[in-house]
Design a protein around this motif. Structure first.
Motif, PDB file in Angstrom:
ATOM      1  N   UNK A   1       0.828  -1.191   0.000  1.00  0.00           N
ATOM      2  CA  UNK A   1       0.000   0.000   0.000  1.00  0.00           C
ATOM      3  C   UNK A   1       0.874   1.257   0.000  1.00  0.00           C
ATOM      4  N   UNK A   2       0.435   2.245  -0.738  1.00  0.00           N
ATOM      5  CA  UNK A   2       1.165   3.496  -0.814  1.00  0.00           C
ATOM      6  C   UNK A   2       0.589   4.534   0.114  1.00  0.00           C
ATOM      7  N   UNK A   3       1.044   5.744  -0.057  1.00  0.00           N
ATOM      8  CA  UNK A   3       0.543   6.864   0.733  1.00  0.00           C
ATOM      9  C   UNK A   3      -0.967   6.962   0.558  1.00  0.00           C
ATOM     10  N   UNK A   4      -1.694   7.124   1.646  1.00  0.00           N
ATOM     11  CA  UNK A   4      -3.141   7.209   1.572  1.00  0.00           C
ATOM     12  C   UNK A   4      -3.823   5.862   1.688  1.00  0.00           C
ATOM     13  N   UNK A   5      -3.055   4.812   1.987  1.00  0.00           N
ATOM     14  CA  UNK A   5      -3.599   3.467   2.190  1.00  0.00           C
ATOM     15  C   UNK A   5      -4.373   2.949   0.982  1.00  0.00           C
ATOM     16  N   UNK A   6      -3.881   3.227  -0.201  1.00  0.00           N
ATOM     17  CA  UNK A   6      -4.514   2.684  -1.407  1.00  0.00           C
ATOM     18  C   UNK A   6      -3.418   2.265  -2.370  1.00  0.00           C
ATOM     19  N   UNK A   7      -3.836   1.613  -3.467  1.00  0.00           N
ATOM     20  CA  UNK A   7      -2.819   1.247  -4.447  1.00  0.00           C
ATOM     21  C   UNK A   7      -2.334   2.511  -5.165  1.00  0.00           C
ATOM     22  N   UNK A   8      -1.393   2.358  -6.036  1.00  0.00           N
ATOM     23  CA  UNK A   8      -0.779   3.516  -6.679  1.00  0.00           C
ATOM     24  C   UNK A   8      -1.580   4.027  -7.880  1.00  0.00           C
ATOM     25  N   UNK A   9      -2.819   3.597  -8.020  1.00  0.00           N
ATOM     26  CA  UNK A   9      -3.711   4.070  -9.077  1.00  0.00           C
ATOM     27  C   UNK A   9      -3.089   4.062 -10.461  1.00  0.00           C
ATOM     28  N   UNK A  10      -2.888   2.911 -10.983  1.00  0.00           N
ATOM     29  CA  UNK A  10      -2.520   2.825 -12.376  1.00  0.00           C
ATOM     30  C   UNK A  10      -1.068   2.568 -12.703  1.00  0.00           C
ATOM     31  N   UNK A  11      -0.236   2.233 -11.752  1.00  0.00           N
ATOM     32  CA  UNK A  11       1.155   1.957 -12.087  1.00  0.00           C
ATOM     33  C   UNK A  11       1.273   0.737 -12.990  1.00  0.00           C
ATOM     34  N   UNK A  12       0.294  -0.140 -12.949  1.00  0.00           N
ATOM     35  CA  UNK A  12       0.305  -1.335 -13.792  1.00  0.00           C
ATOM     36  C   UNK A  12      -0.340  -1.085 -15.156  1.00  0.00           C
ATOM     37  N   UNK A  13      -0.909   0.092 -15.369  1.00  0.00           N
ATOM     38  CA  UNK A  13      -1.569   0.412 -16.634  1.00  0.00           C
ATOM     39  C   UNK A  13      -0.529   0.414 -17.743  1.00  0.00           C
ATOM     40  N   UNK A  14      -0.805  -0.336 -18.809  1.00  0.00           N
ATOM     41  CA  UNK A  14       0.176  -0.514 -19.870  1.00  0.00           C
ATOM     42  C   UNK A  14       0.089   0.472 -21.016  1.00  0.00           C
ATOM     43  N   UNK A  15      -0.712   1.513 -20.884  1.00  0.00           N
ATOM     44  CA  UNK A  15      -0.828   2.491 -21.953  1.00  0.00           C
ATOM     45  C   UNK A  15      -1.851   2.063 -22.993  1.00  0.00           C
ATOM     46  N   UNK A  16      -1.741   2.672 -24.138  1.00  0.00           N
ATOM     47  CA  UNK A  16      -2.682   2.444 -25.231  1.00  0.00           C
ATOM     48  C   UNK A  16      -2.618   0.986 -25.696  1.00  0.00           C
ATOM     49  N   UNK A  17      -3.783   0.390 -25.990  1.00  0.00           N
ATOM     50  CA  UNK A  17      -3.760  -0.982 -26.497  1.00  0.00           C
ATOM     51  C   UNK A  17      -3.247  -1.040 -27.937  1.00  0.00           C
ATOM     52  N   UNK A  18      -2.963  -2.221 -28.392  1.00  0.00           N
ATOM     53  CA  UNK A  18      -2.496  -2.425 -29.761  1.00  0.00           C
ATOM     54  C   UNK A  18      -3.604  -2.016 -30.736  1.00  0.00           C
ATOM     55  N   UNK A  19      -3.268  -1.240 -31.781  1.00  0.00           N
ATOM     56  CA  UNK A  19      -4.285  -0.848 -32.759  1.00  0.00           C
ATOM     57  C   UNK A  19      -4.836  -2.059 -33.509  1.00  0.00           C
ATOM     58  N   UNK A  20      -6.012  -1.904 -34.120  1.00  0.00           N
ATOM     59  CA  UNK A  20      -6.590  -3.025 -34.870  1.00  0.00           C
ATOM     60  C   UNK A  20      -5.730  -3.393 -36.078  1.00  0.00           C
ATOM     61  N   UNK A  21      -5.890  -4.599 -36.592  1.00  0.00           N
ATOM     62  CA  UNK A  21      -5.131  -5.009 -37.782  1.00  0.00           C
ATOM     63  C   UNK A  21      -5.381  -4.036 -38.940  1.00  0.00           C
ATOM     64  N   UNK A  22      -4.347  -3.792 -39.692  1.00  0.00           N
ATOM     65  CA  UNK A  22      -4.460  -2.893 -40.832  1.00  0.00           C
ATOM     66  C   UNK A  22      -4.061  -1.457 -40.531  1.00  0.00           C
ATOM     67  N   UNK A  23      -3.853  -1.125 -39.260  1.00  0.00           N
ATOM     68  CA  UNK A  23      -3.418   0.221 -38.884  1.00  0.00           C
ATOM     69  C   UNK A  23      -1.899   0.187 -38.690  1.00  0.00           C
ATOM     70  N   UNK A  24      -1.188   0.934 -39.525  1.00  0.00           N
ATOM     71  CA  UNK A  24       0.267   0.987 -39.387  1.00  0.00           C
ATOM     72  C   UNK A  24       0.627   1.719 -38.108  1.00  0.00           C
ATOM     73  N   UNK A  25       1.469   1.096 -37.302  1.00  0.00           N
ATOM     74  CA  UNK A  25       1.863   1.725 -36.038  1.00  0.00           C
ATOM     75  C   UNK A  25       3.217   1.196 -35.605  1.00  0.00           C
TER      76      UNK A  25
END
Length: 106
Positions: A1-25
Motif C-alpha cells: 500500500x502506498x501513501x493514503x492506504x490505497x494502491x498507486x492508481x494505475x502503475x500497472x496500466x500498460x498504456x494504449x492498447x495495440x491498434x486493430x489489424x491494418x493500422x500501421x503503427x
C-alpha cells in the motif's frame, strides 16, 4: 500500500492498447528506441494528445506513423500521460506540435 492506504492508481496500466489489424503503427518501446537512436525527426499530437504520429528515419517510408501499443494516454486517476512524451521530446530537442482542427461557425 502506498501513501493514503490505497494502491498507486494505475502503475500497472500498460498504456494504449495495440491498434486493430491494418493500422500501421510502432509500439511505444520501439518509438523510445528510435528516439534514443536519434531517428525521430518530428512528432505530431492530436488535439486530445491521445494519438501521436512520429516521423522516423527508415520507418514507413519516412511518412508519419502512429505511436501505438504502450503509448501513455491521459489517465486522470493514475500515472499515464502524453505529457511524459512531450517532456522527453523537449529533453532530446525533437520538434513536435499539437494539431487542432477548428470547426466552422454555423
Amino acid at each position: 500500500m502506498g501513501f493514503g492506504c490505497s494502491d498507486a492508481n494505475g502503475l500497472e496500466f500498460g498504456g494504449k492498447p495495440k491498434p486493430p489489424p491494418g493500422v500501421d503503427s510502432i509500439s511505444y518501446p520501439d518509438f523510445l528506441q528510435a528516439l534514443k537512436d536519434k531517428k525521430v525527426s518530428f512528432v505530431e499530437f492530436s488535439a486530445g494528445m491521445n494519438d501521436a504520429y512520429a516521423t522516423i528515419t527508415d520507418v514507413n517510408n519516412g511518412a508519419p506513423i502512429l505511436i501505438g501499443e504502450g503509448y501513455p494516454i491521459e489517465k486522470g486517476d493514475g500515472w499515464s500521460s502524453p505529457l511524459f512524451v512531450v517532456r522527453t521530446l523537449d529533453n532530446m530537442d525533437v520538434p513536435h506540435k499539437v494539431k487542432f482542427e477548428y470547426m466552422k461557425k454555423r
